[in-house]
Design a protein around this motif. Sequence first.
Motif, mmCIF file in Angstrom:
data_model
loop_
_atom_site.group_PDB
_atom_site.id
_atom_site.type_symbol
_atom_site.label_atom_id
_atom_site.label_comp_id
_atom_site.label_asym_id
_atom_site.label_seq_id
_atom_site.Cartn_x
_atom_site.Cartn_y
_atom_site.Cartn_z
ATOM 1 N N LEU A 1 3.985 3.566 18.033
ATOM 2 C CA LEU A 1 3.750 4.233 16.753
ATOM 3 C C LEU A 1 3.711 5.750 16.876
ATOM 4 C CD1 LEU A 1 1.100 1.829 15.191
ATOM 5 C CD2 LEU A 1 3.553 1.937 14.749
ATOM 6 N N SER A 2 3.949 6.293 18.075
ATOM 7 C CA SER A 2 4.036 7.746 18.202
ATOM 8 C C SER A 2 5.335 8.276 17.597
ATOM 9 C CB SER A 2 3.943 8.166 19.672
ATOM 10 O OG SER A 2 5.063 7.698 20.402
ATOM 11 N N LEU A 3 6.301 7.374 17.349
ATOM 12 C CA LEU A 3 7.549 7.779 16.705
ATOM 13 C C LEU A 3 7.303 7.970 15.210
ATOM 14 C CD1 LEU A 3 10.600 8.109 17.461
ATOM 15 C CD2 LEU A 3 10.906 5.763 16.668
ATOM 16 N N ASP A 4 7.804 9.064 14.653
ATOM 17 C CA ASP A 4 7.623 9.336 13.231
ATOM 18 C C ASP A 4 8.648 8.532 12.429
ATOM 19 O OD1 ASP A 4 7.230 10.293 10.699
ATOM 20 O OD2 ASP A 4 7.377 12.423 11.237
ATOM 21 N N PHE A 5 8.190 7.427 11.837
ATOM 22 C CA PHE A 5 9.094 6.554 11.108
ATOM 23 C C PHE A 5 9.708 7.259 9.895
ATOM 24 C CE2 PHE A 5 7.200 2.175 12.468
ATOM 25 C CZ PHE A 5 7.605 2.424 13.769
ATOM 26 N N ARG A 6 9.044 8.292 9.375
ATOM 27 C CA ARG A 6 9.572 9.011 8.206
ATOM 28 C C ARG A 6 10.852 9.766 8.541
ATOM 29 N NH1 ARG A 6 4.387 12.514 7.152
ATOM 30 N NH2 ARG A 6 4.801 12.733 9.398
ATOM 31 N N GLN A 7 11.078 10.008 9.822
ATOM 32 C CA GLN A 7 12.275 10.718 10.262
ATOM 33 C C GLN A 7 13.366 9.769 10.763
ATOM 34 O OE1 GLN A 7 12.367 14.035 9.785
ATOM 35 N NE2 GLN A 7 10.294 13.800 8.943
ATOM 36 N N LEU A 8 13.099 8.463 10.704
ATOM 37 C CA LEU A 8 14.007 7.462 11.254
ATOM 38 C C LEU A 8 14.615 6.645 10.122
ATOM 39 C CD1 LEU A 8 15.102 6.060 13.836
ATOM 40 C CD2 LEU A 8 13.094 4.569 13.723
ATOM 41 N N ASP A 9 15.905 6.794 9.909
ATOM 42 C CA ASP A 9 16.625 6.053 8.875
ATOM 43 C C ASP A 9 16.954 4.668 9.406
ATOM 44 O OD1 ASP A 9 18.588 4.944 7.179
ATOM 45 O OD2 ASP A 9 19.278 6.920 6.575
ATOM 46 N N THR B 1 11.762 7.129 4.909
ATOM 47 C CA THR B 1 12.414 8.401 4.620
ATOM 48 C C THR B 1 12.400 8.590 3.102
ATOM 49 O OG1 THR B 1 14.606 7.431 4.339
ATOM 50 C CG2 THR B 1 13.957 8.055 6.590
ATOM 51 N N PRO B 2 12.676 9.782 2.594
ATOM 52 C CA PRO B 2 12.728 9.965 1.129
ATOM 53 C C PRO B 2 13.701 9.005 0.450
ATOM 54 C CG PRO B 2 12.607 12.093 2.201
ATOM 55 C CD PRO B 2 12.766 11.083 3.299
ATOM 56 N N TRP C 1 11.266 -6.193 1.393
ATOM 57 C CA TRP C 1 12.157 -5.173 1.954
ATOM 58 C C TRP C 1 11.401 -4.210 2.863
ATOM 59 C CZ3 TRP C 1 12.940 0.197 1.551
ATOM 60 C CH2 TRP C 1 14.178 0.643 2.043
ATOM 61 N N LEU C 2 10.202 -3.790 2.448
ATOM 62 C CA LEU C 2 9.416 -2.893 3.277
ATOM 63 C C LEU C 2 8.943 -3.581 4.556
ATOM 64 C CD1 LEU C 2 7.305 -1.026 0.570
ATOM 65 C CD2 LEU C 2 9.109 -0.045 2.012
ATOM 66 N N THR C 3 8.647 -4.876 4.463
ATOM 67 C CA THR C 3 8.266 -5.623 5.659
ATOM 68 C C THR C 3 9.409 -5.625 6.668
ATOM 69 O OG1 THR C 3 6.868 -7.071 4.323
ATOM 70 C CG2 THR C 3 7.384 -7.811 6.540
ATOM 71 N N GLN C 4 10.624 -5.916 6.174
ATOM 72 C CA GLN C 4 11.767 -5.925 7.079
ATOM 73 C C GLN C 4 12.040 -4.542 7.641
ATOM 74 O OE1 GLN C 4 14.409 -8.872 7.888
ATOM 75 N NE2 GLN C 4 13.641 -7.478 9.434
ATOM 76 N N GLN D 1 0.823 -1.202 0.000
ATOM 77 C CA GLN D 1 0.000 0.000 0.000
ATOM 78 C C GLN D 1 0.865 1.264 0.000
ATOM 79 O OE1 GLN D 1 -2.678 -0.233 3.311
ATOM 80 N NE2 GLN D 1 -3.603 -2.154 2.626
ATOM 81 N N PRO D 2 0.659 2.160 -0.952
ATOM 82 C CA PRO D 2 1.441 3.403 -0.986
ATOM 83 C C PRO D 2 1.315 4.212 0.295
ATOM 84 C CG PRO D 2 0.256 3.085 -3.047
ATOM 85 C CD PRO D 2 -0.250 2.041 -2.107
ATOM 86 N N SER D 3 0.141 4.165 0.936
ATOM 87 C CA SER D 3 -0.044 4.938 2.166
ATOM 88 C C SER D 3 0.864 4.443 3.280
ATOM 89 C CB SER D 3 -1.498 4.866 2.627
ATOM 90 O OG SER D 3 -1.893 3.525 2.871
ATOM 91 N N LEU D 4 1.113 3.119 3.320
ATOM 92 C CA LEU D 4 2.011 2.597 4.342
ATOM 93 C C LEU D 4 3.441 3.038 4.074
ATOM 94 C CD1 LEU D 4 1.980 -0.734 6.154
ATOM 95 C CD2 LEU D 4 4.097 -0.063 5.020
ATOM 96 N N ALA D 5 3.866 2.976 2.809
ATOM 97 C CA ALA D 5 5.227 3.416 2.471
ATOM 98 C C ALA D 5 5.424 4.884 2.827
ATOM 99 C CB ALA D 5 5.501 3.179 0.991
#
Length: 231
Positions: A179-187, A142-143, A160-163, A133-137
């Motif tokens: 899930l309060s952590l912003d995964f988009r900011q976590l490399d 991160t970009p 790869w996305l699952t891992q 799902q694109p929304s999950l990605a």
Amino acid sequence: MPRSEAGGDSRRTLVSARGVHVVTGRVPGADSGFDAEDAAQLLGTDAATLGSLDETRIASYLTARQWVRDIVTGRLRRPWSGFEATPRGVKPRLADSTLDVSIAHAGDRLVVGVVEHGRIGVDVELVASVFDQPSLARRLCTPAERRRADALGPAERRAWLTQLWTVKESYAKALGAGLSLDFRQLDGAALRHRVAVRGVLTPATGASRAKIAVSWVDAAPSCSPSSVRAI
């Protein structure tokens, strides 16, 4: 009474060294052999939670906590006082103990971890269409991770996305952030280079293709700065 770790159940050890203990396996069927007396002793003040669980979840809930008890009493030789009562969605806590605990389920797969020093988080996920799902990605990556995912073929991308999810989720659980952590900011890859973070990854296994990640933070048990090791 439930089966013990020595009783031939499905558990296998992922980590057992320097105060970090992680086991994984499959949850037994609904008739898992727990009686009310043992469940009460196993759970402690968390026993009231059983009344709020769907019947299909009880075996998994009790099995996970049995595995934790076996680690605490068998491997670490610590006394057992059960679990504290915690709200749903909050990391489980042991009563009268400084040990940190994490539990994860996916389908019939279960992972539990206990650490003597620092904090631990475990996660397990089955490679499934939800990771297409694109929304999950967008929530997960991160970009740079989005660009890498977009360059992969469908099956490889899903795995790869699952891992990647398990790595970030296990780290968030170790912190107690969920899930309060912003995964988009976590490399996810950068976690490997943080001295205070350790982790263990497993490749896809079996027909269900499960991915597992373990992270432990703060007083980590290894002097190596490499934080994520593949097994």
